[in-house]
Design a protein around this motif. Structure first.
Motif, PDB file in Angstrom:
ATOM      1  N   ALA A   1      34.156 -18.850  34.090  1.00 58.00           N
ATOM      2  CA  ALA A   1      35.590 -19.129  34.148  1.00 58.00           C
ATOM      3  C   ALA A   1      36.097 -19.336  35.567  1.00 58.00           C
ATOM      4  CB  ALA A   1      36.370 -18.012  33.478  1.00 58.00           C
ATOM      5  N   GLY A   2      35.698 -18.545  36.505  1.00 57.26           N
ATOM      6  CA  GLY A   2      36.164 -18.715  37.871  1.00 57.26           C
ATOM      7  C   GLY A   2      36.254 -17.405  38.609  1.00 57.26           C
TER       8      GLY A   2
ATOM      9  N   ARG B   1      35.923 -22.880  38.730  1.00 56.08           N
ATOM     10  CA  ARG B   1      34.846 -22.703  37.764  1.00 56.08           C
ATOM     11  C   ARG B   1      33.518 -22.869  38.488  1.00 56.08           C
ATOM     12  NH1 ARG B   1      35.218 -26.097  32.644  1.00 56.08           N
ATOM     13  NH2 ARG B   1      33.549 -24.654  32.203  1.00 56.08           N
TER      14      ARG B   1
ATOM     15  N   ILE C   1      32.593 -29.398  34.377  1.00 55.38           N
ATOM     16  CA  ILE C   1      31.594 -28.561  35.046  1.00 55.38           C
ATOM     17  C   ILE C   1      30.181 -29.129  34.900  1.00 55.38           C
ATOM     18  CG2 ILE C   1      31.191 -26.976  33.119  1.00 55.38           C
ATOM     19  CD1 ILE C   1      31.499 -25.924  36.805  1.00 55.38           C
TER      20      ILE C   1
END
Length: 142
Positions: A43-44, A50, A83
């Motif tokens: 998620a980050g 990310r 991503i």
């Protein structure tokens, strides 16, 4: 094990991306990585970027073994919100093809309007990864 992954991700924060427009920063929040073997999207971290996290097969079974860490900074063509673009080159591409790739790999992704701007970082990467060249120019010991 989780502390080591969190510390590795925190090292990622030593680079400061330059935004096209200044943005307000939200307070940093601890985000725990999903620690499963293989390559997974995360998620980050504190800045909200990310990233891909690769944990080699055998990592969980090998308590005594120390695994090398690679922080991979992609080139300009992999910026954005997809991503999977980060897997196009380098260690993330290798890790996607070989889950036993014997490195922990953290591969953050920048938004399309930002560039890598290292504050203090020793790095290696693809010839197109301008962050490596920027870093090398700024570091007197390189």
């Amino acid at each position: 094990m989780m502390k080591a992954i969190w510390l590795s991700a925190a090292m990622l924060l030593t680079t400061t991306p330059l935004a096209a427009k200044p943005t307000a920063k939200a307070p940093a929040a601890k985000v725990e990585a999903q620690v499963s073997e293989g390559q997974t999207a995360q998620a980050g971290v504190a800045n909200g970027y990310r990233y891909l996290l690769h944990i080699p097969l055998g990592y969980k079974m090998s308590k005594a073994e120390r695994w090398p860490l690679i922080i991979f900074l992609h080139g300009s063509g992999e910026r954005g919100t997809d991503i999977d673009l980060v897997k196009v080159h380098g260690p993330p591409k290798i890790a996607a093809a070989d889950p036993a790739f014997p490195f922990i790999v953290i591969s953050p992704q920048l938004p399309a309007d930002q560039i890598w701007e290292p504050a203090k970082l020793d790095a290696t990467g693809l010839i197109a990864a301008c962050a490596c060249w920027t870093c090398a120019r700024r570091q007197k010991h390189l």
